[in-house]
Each structure stands twice: as C-alpha cells, then as structure tokens.
Design a protein around this motif. Structure first.
Motif, PDB file in Angstrom:
ATOM      1  N   ASP A 156      31.813 -16.067  19.271  1.00 32.41           N
ATOM      2  CA  ASP A 156      30.681 -16.434  18.433  1.00 32.41           C
ATOM      3  C   ASP A 156      30.611 -17.959  18.341  1.00 32.41           C
ATOM      4  N   VAL A 157      29.576 -18.553  18.917  1.00 33.06           N
ATOM      5  CA  VAL A 157      29.526 -20.018  18.996  1.00 33.06           C
ATOM      6  C   VAL A 157      28.431 -20.556  18.086  1.00 33.06           C
ATOM      7  N   PRO A 158      28.772 -21.399  17.101  1.00 35.18           N
ATOM      8  CA  PRO A 158      27.731 -21.967  16.242  1.00 35.18           C
ATOM      9  C   PRO A 158      26.777 -22.844  17.053  1.00 35.18           C
ATOM     10  N   ASP A 159      25.480 -22.746  16.745  1.00 35.55           N
ATOM     11  CA  ASP A 159      24.474 -23.517  17.482  1.00 35.55           C
ATOM     12  C   ASP A 159      24.307 -24.883  16.812  1.00 35.55           C
ATOM     13  N   ALA A 207      27.909 -30.361  16.171  1.00 31.72           N
ATOM     14  CA  ALA A 207      29.351 -30.494  15.960  1.00 31.72           C
ATOM     15  C   ALA A 207      30.108 -29.677  17.007  1.00 31.72           C
ATOM     16  N   GLU A 208      29.600 -28.490  17.276  1.00 28.87           N
ATOM     17  CA  GLU A 208      30.244 -27.636  18.272  1.00 28.87           C
ATOM     18  C   GLU A 208      30.083 -28.234  19.670  1.00 28.87           C
ATOM     19  N   ARG A 209      28.918 -28.797  19.928  1.00 26.54           N
ATOM     20  CA  ARG A 209      28.636 -29.328  21.264  1.00 26.54           C
ATOM     21  C   ARG A 209      29.456 -30.572  21.595  1.00 26.54           C
ATOM     22  N   TYR A 215      30.194 -21.051  26.902  1.00 26.22           N
ATOM     23  CA  TYR A 215      31.572 -21.257  27.340  1.00 26.22           C
ATOM     24  C   TYR A 215      31.873 -20.211  28.408  1.00 26.22           C
ATOM     25  N   PRO A 216      32.187 -20.644  29.627  1.00 27.18           N
ATOM     26  CA  PRO A 216      32.343 -19.657  30.693  1.00 27.18           C
ATOM     27  C   PRO A 216      33.494 -18.686  30.410  1.00 27.18           C
ATOM     28  N   ARG A 268      20.815 -29.106  26.080  1.00 31.51           N
ATOM     29  CA  ARG A 268      21.884 -29.541  25.180  1.00 31.51           C
ATOM     30  C   ARG A 268      23.150 -28.749  25.459  1.00 31.51           C
ATOM     31  N   PRO A 269      23.775 -28.998  26.609  1.00 36.21           N
ATOM     32  CA  PRO A 269      24.933 -28.184  26.985  1.00 36.21           C
ATOM     33  C   PRO A 269      26.134 -28.406  26.069  1.00 36.21           C
ATOM     34  N   TYR A 270      27.007 -27.416  26.027  1.00 33.06           N
ATOM     35  CA  TYR A 270      28.295 -27.502  25.331  1.00 33.06           C
ATOM     36  C   TYR A 270      29.317 -28.053  26.323  1.00 33.06           C
ATOM     37  N   GLY A 271      30.424 -28.603  25.799  1.00 28.62           N
ATOM     38  CA  GLY A 271      31.357 -29.252  26.711  1.00 28.62           C
ATOM     39  C   GLY A 271      32.784 -28.765  26.602  1.00 28.62           C
TER      40      GLY A 271
END
Lengths: 237, 428
Positions: free
Chosen positions: A25-28, A31-33, B346-347, B381-384
């Motif tokens: 479960d990933v917060p949108d 901060a998460e990014r 997240y892959p 807005r990708p995650y890293g």
C-alpha cells in the motif's frame, strides 16, 4: 463451537495470505516519492563517516530548484544525485524543490566554535560592508539583511554547518569540480576571497543564531550580476 | 530485318515494362510497409521531421549535458576512448549549415562525412542506413530549420590504434551492411513499420546486442550486450528471460515503451534515458507497431528446461538468511514482505526477470545507485529507489542481492562482494 473456531482460523489464514500477496500500500504523496532523497537528507545536517549531507528542508524553493538542475545537468557535481535526477523533468524538479522548501523544521542550535576577535571582525566587515576595492559587495546585499536569503534564489547563510560553508566557498574559490566549473555571481566573489577570509566567514556564520525571514527581492544591480542564475530560475527549458 | 528489330524491341519493351512493374510494386510495397501512420501523415513536413528526429534521438547524443540543443559536445565513452559528438545545427562554420541534402544522406546512409571522411559507428549509421530517403530528407529539413549555434567541440579522445580513421575501411567491409530497410512481404504493414523503426531510426541494436572487440555488433539477433564503456547490461530482446516480449501482451509492451513503467517491469539507467528522450514521444500507432514487431521476434536463446533445484547446503542458507535480514530492514517497506511490490510504483522482485537475469550487473547497480524511472507524460511523478552504497557494505549488498535472487520462487546465481566491487567501477 468447534466449527466456528475452525472457520475463524481458516478466515484468518486467508487474510494473512492475502496480506502477503496484496500489492504494497503506497501513499500517493511527495514524501513517499522522495524517499530516495531522505535516506541522505534528513531533518538535520548529517555527518556519516567522511560524507556530509546538508539539510535541504526550509531552503528557498528557487534556490533548491536551481541546485537540482545544476546537479542533473552537471554544473554541480555529485554523482549519487546526478544518477537519481538524470531522467527528471524540470516540472518534477520544481515540485520536489517546493516540497522541501515548505517543510518547516526547527534549525539546529549554533555550533560552538571559538572565534578570535580578529576573525570575527574580518568576517563581520565582509558580511556587512564587503570590500569595494575588490568589487566584493557586502554579503548582506544579496543574502538579505538578516542573512536569511532573498527570494527567489539567493540562499540563506545561517543554520549551515561550518564544514559545509568552507567546502562550498572553497570549491568556488579553487574552481574545483564540485561547484566551481561554472561562472556566476557567487563564484566570482568566492574566487576573490582568501583562505583566511573563507575560514573566518565560515566560523562566524556557523555561530550565529538563526532568526528572521528571507527578504523580498534583489536590487536591480545585484540581479543583473546574477542574471544567468535568474534566467535559469525562470520558465522550464 | 525490320521485323527482327521490332521483335527485339518488343522483348526489350516487355522486359522494361515488367521491370517497371516489379519496381512499382516494390516501391508501392515499400511505401505501404514502412510508411508513417495516419497520425503522422496528418502532420506538416516540419512536424514530421521533428518527430523523426525524436524517434532517432539525435538530440540525446548531439547535446551536451545542460548544453545547447543539437550543438554537440556530448561525451560518449566507449571502450575505445571518448567520442565527442559534433554540432549538427545549421551553423555554417561549426555545424552542418553548408551541407546539402545529398551530403546528409551520405552520412545517414553510408556513414560518410561531407568531406568523404569515414564516420565512426559510435554514430549509429549502421542502423540509420535502413532509414528511407524520404524520412532522411525530412530529418535534414528539420535540422536546417532549428536555430544555428556557433560551437566548436573538442575532438575525440580515442586510443591508438582506433584513432586511425582508415582502419574503418576494414571494419566496414566486415561489419557494415548498407541498405534501406526491405519490407518482408509475408508480414503485415504494422509489423514492417515496427521492424523499420526498431532496426532503423530507433537503433535499439546499438545497445541490445553483443559486441566484439572491434565494437561491431556480433550478429543481428538483438541478443543482449554489455553497453560499451558503461556498467549496464542491455538485456536480449530475443529472450523471454531477459527483455523479450514474446509472452507479453501488446498493451504491456506499449505501456513500458511509452511510459517507462508497466506491471511487470520498469525502465532504468540508459534505457530510462532512451524512454525520456525518445520513446515517450512515439505516436500510439508507432508504439503499437514496435510492440507487434518486438513480440514477434524469434527466440534466440534455447528456453531453459525445468530444472529441479537441489536443496541448498547449510552455508548457502546462512548466507541467504543474512540477506533476508537486510531485506527486511531496508527493502521490505517498498518491495513487500513476499517481494510483491506495488506494480507500476515499486517493482515486484518476485518473478521479475531483471532480478534473476544470469548477468547480475543491473541488479547490483540498482541496489548500489538506486534510481527513478523516467518522467514521462504518462508517469510524470515517478517514485524512486534510494541508493544503498553508502548505507550497507559490499558484502551486505551481495547478501541481499543473493537473497532476492533466491526468494519467493526466484532462482538465480549467488553474488559475491567481488561482483559488487566490479559493478561499482566504470562510468554509469
């Protein structure tokens, strides 16, 4: 009753299973990014062995944005960040800069360093009066009366550790890889300073308590001096 | 006599007609097969040129980091030394302002500069040779329309003996096959369009292929290859265990190419750059065409037979258990308790071919350096992934990589601290 317990166990087992296979479960949120950044840039400046990680929270948005573009485009050198930023658009960098700029975290208390009166005088003179013979304006003309920065892109000078200030001024001074490869108003000034002056200023700045706010805008003369940075800070390329 | 003449004439005429007919057919087929999509043909010539330049990613190589567009100066490091790309803006002194369309065609098609000098294949003309004259001239017209930038770039820094250009004659006879893409009549127009883009302007071969000591692609199968001078491995497009699309749906391949992320994979490193600079701009039709072609590629690697993995010896178990501890502490938050990840964000690491690939270079690199997939219109807005090189030691990196290669049903070789050390070296 026996059946009930069995069914309950079964249901629980299913739930446990589901939790294992359900996507994380990933917060949108931003901060998460930016977790890839906060592994190094915490709430405070951090020393880690030889490495030094500056805090970035609460710095001016325009300043942070410029730095991110500098790291991405090779004008400021730090390989681990260049790799992370390599494929980011200007729009995203701007958003990340804004995120860190509005983080309101308390500043660390001033460092306790012994400062000789001659050093303090030397530093104070340069900071508030500059040296017109070498065409060095007072630092406060750009960095603000309270040295808390000038919007949009001149950073504050208080709350920074001495080691970091020395490294930055030294980098510009020696034209080193890290920050010194590109000409701008700040690099020009740092090139003129002597090592003695750099040390004195770094010490003096690091012992000042943080108070005040960034000021509104640069004088016409100073913004002309820093025109290339101002241009960069404008619209996305 | 007259009659004989007429007869001969007739034969000739028929032969000509026949030839002409064949040629027209060929030409027509050609046009049918590789022609731009309807989306693209609705654009003006200028816009089509611009689009083709994107597909060929000329900007990516001909622009220095943070430099003026197309003015060159980008440093391309290879195992032969460093190439510095030339200025291709229409500046008359320092760019290609004095070039004619014919000169440009010679460069793209034959790999020769305006003065006849042979060009190094670091300029991927071995692929661009497949581009049609029509497309080449649209590209040229576009390049002539952009602002001229006066910029002299430093010369290449290539090691002896490779700095000796005439050596290229030999190289070319051995490895360069000149010629525009020839459509395969047994395939659909879409397939041919995809093949034309992948083999030609898209120059996927420039990286996705094994190279020999001379820097030439070893065969035409798009098997994977260590990219010259970089520590990335470009996986094979003809193996389902690497980067092949045989068992993917067309939609998944399209998503991966044009957004950089999909449910099953994410683009990283040099491939993320290709997506940001080039592939994200593909028209829907062209992305589909590429996907159709990629999916159809015959498998080059023999599919590995099902093996029964023997039980692990105790020391291996202990090694992996160390890795698991590191995983729980540093990785599980994002990649999940059973390596399931969050697709598109997240892959997943379980059942992920990038993780278990025989050559572990890319996995190790990712753990050391972290990374973000590219920002694209579809994923702005990708995650890293954080870099871990300053957080955990090489031995620990080796342990956690070995663990993820052998957890949750994955099976891959173990990785040692020495492998990690090797992956650290070299530019990125």
């Amino acid at each position: 009753m026996k059946y009930f317990i069995l069914i309950l166990l079964f249901v629980l087992a299913c739930l446990a299973n589901a939790a294992e296979t359900l996507p994380v479960d990933v917060p949108d949120t931003l901060a998460e990014r930016v977790k890839a950044c906060t592994i190094c840039h915490g709430a405070e400046d951090r020393h880690d062995g030889d490495s030094y990680y500056p805090r970035i929270a609460g710095k001016l948005e325009g300043y942070l944005f410029n730095q991110l573009r500098h790291f991405r485009d090779g004008r400021r050198y730090y390989q681990p960040m260049a790799i992370l930023l390599e494929n980011m658009s200007d729009e995203y960098l701007r958003e990340i800069a804004r995120y860190f700029a509005v983080l309101n975290l308390p500043y660390p208390s001033p460092e306790s360093i012994t400062l000789q009166p001659v050093e303090a005088n030397l530093a104070r003179r340069l900071v508030y009066s500059g040296d017109s013979r070498r065409n060095i304006p007072a630092c406060s003309t750009c960095h603000g009366k309270e040295l808390m920065g000038t919007a949009p892109f001149v950073p504050g000078l208080l709350g920074l550790p001495r080691a970091y200030i020395t490294a930055q001024l030294g980098g510009w001074h020696s034209g080193g890889l890290i920050r010194g490869k590109v000409a701008n108003c700040m690099a020009d000034i740092a090139k003129q300073l002597t090592y003695e002056e750099i040390n004195a200023i770094a010490k003096w700045l690091a012992v000042q308590p943080v108070s005040g706010e960034p000021v509104g805008e640069l004088s016409v003369e100073m913004s002309q001096r820093c025109a290339n940075l101002a241009l960069e800070n404008g619209e996305a390329r | 006599m007259m009659q004989v003449r007429r007869a001969i004439f007739g034969v000739w005429r028929n032969a000509f007609l026949f030839l002409g007919y064949m040629l027209t057919m060929l030409f027509a087929a050609n046009v049918m097969a590789v022609n731009a999509s309807t989306e693209e043909t609705s654009l003006s010539g200028q816009q089509r040129g611009e689009y083709l330049v994107r597909v060929g990613n000329c900007l990516g190589c001909h622009t220095a980091k943070g430099g003026q567009p197309f003015a060159g100066g980008y440093r391309l490091s290879t195992s032969f030394g460093t190439f510095v790309t030339p200025n291709i803006t229409p500046d008359k002194e320092t760019g290609i302002g004095l070039w004619s369309e014919e000169d440009f065609w010679k460069a793209m098609h034959e790999g020769k500069s305006r003065d006849g000098r042979l060009l190094y294949p670091a300029f991927p003309y071995t692929d661009y040779t497949k581009v049609t004259r029509e497309d080449a001239s649209l590209i040229f017209a576009y390049l002539q329309s952009i602002p001229a930038v006066s910029q002299v770039n430093p010369s290449h820094e290539i090691r002896f003996p490779y700095n000796y250009r005439p050596l290229l004659y030999i190289w070319r006879t051995l490895f360069f096959k000149q010629g525009v893409y020839e459509p395969d009549q047994s395939r659909s127009a879409k397939w041919n369009r995809g093949a034309y883009l992948v083999q030609g302007l898209g120059h996927c071969n420039a990286c996705h292929i094994a190279r020999n000591v001379l820097g030439a692609s070893q065969d035409e199968t798009m098997a994977g290859g260590q990219i010259m001078g970089s520590n990335w491995y470009a996986p094979s497009l003809t193996s389902r265990r690497e980067a092949g699309g045989m068992d993917w749906t067309i939609e998944e391949i399209v998503a991966l190419l044009s957004s950089g992320v999909s449910r099953r994979a994410m683009m990283s490193g040099p491939m993320a750059t290709v997506v940001r600079q080039s592939l994200q701009y593909l028209s829907q039709d062209d992305a589909r065409a590429m996907a159709i072609y990629l999916k159809s590629l015959p498998e080059s690697n023999n599919v590995q037979p099902e093996v029964n993995y023997p039980p692990m010896p105790d020391n291996v178990r202990r090694y992996l258990a160390q890795g698991e501890k590191i995983y729980v502490k540093y990785c599980q938050d994002c990649h999940g308790i059973s390596g399931q990840g969050a697709p598109g964000i997240y892959p997943a690491l379980a059942d992920n071919r990038s993780v278990i690939m025989v050559i572990p270079t890319n996995v190790i690199r990712t753990v050391l350096n972290g990374g973000y997939p590219p920002t694209t219109r579809a994923n702005s807005r990708p995650y890293g992934m954080p870099p871990f090189q300053q957080v955990i030691r090489d031995e620990e990196v080796a342990q956690v990589v070995s663990f993820i290669r052998n957890a949750w049903g994955n099976h891959g070789s173990l990785v040692s601290a020495v492998d990690v050390g090797q992956s650290r070296e070299g530019s990125h």
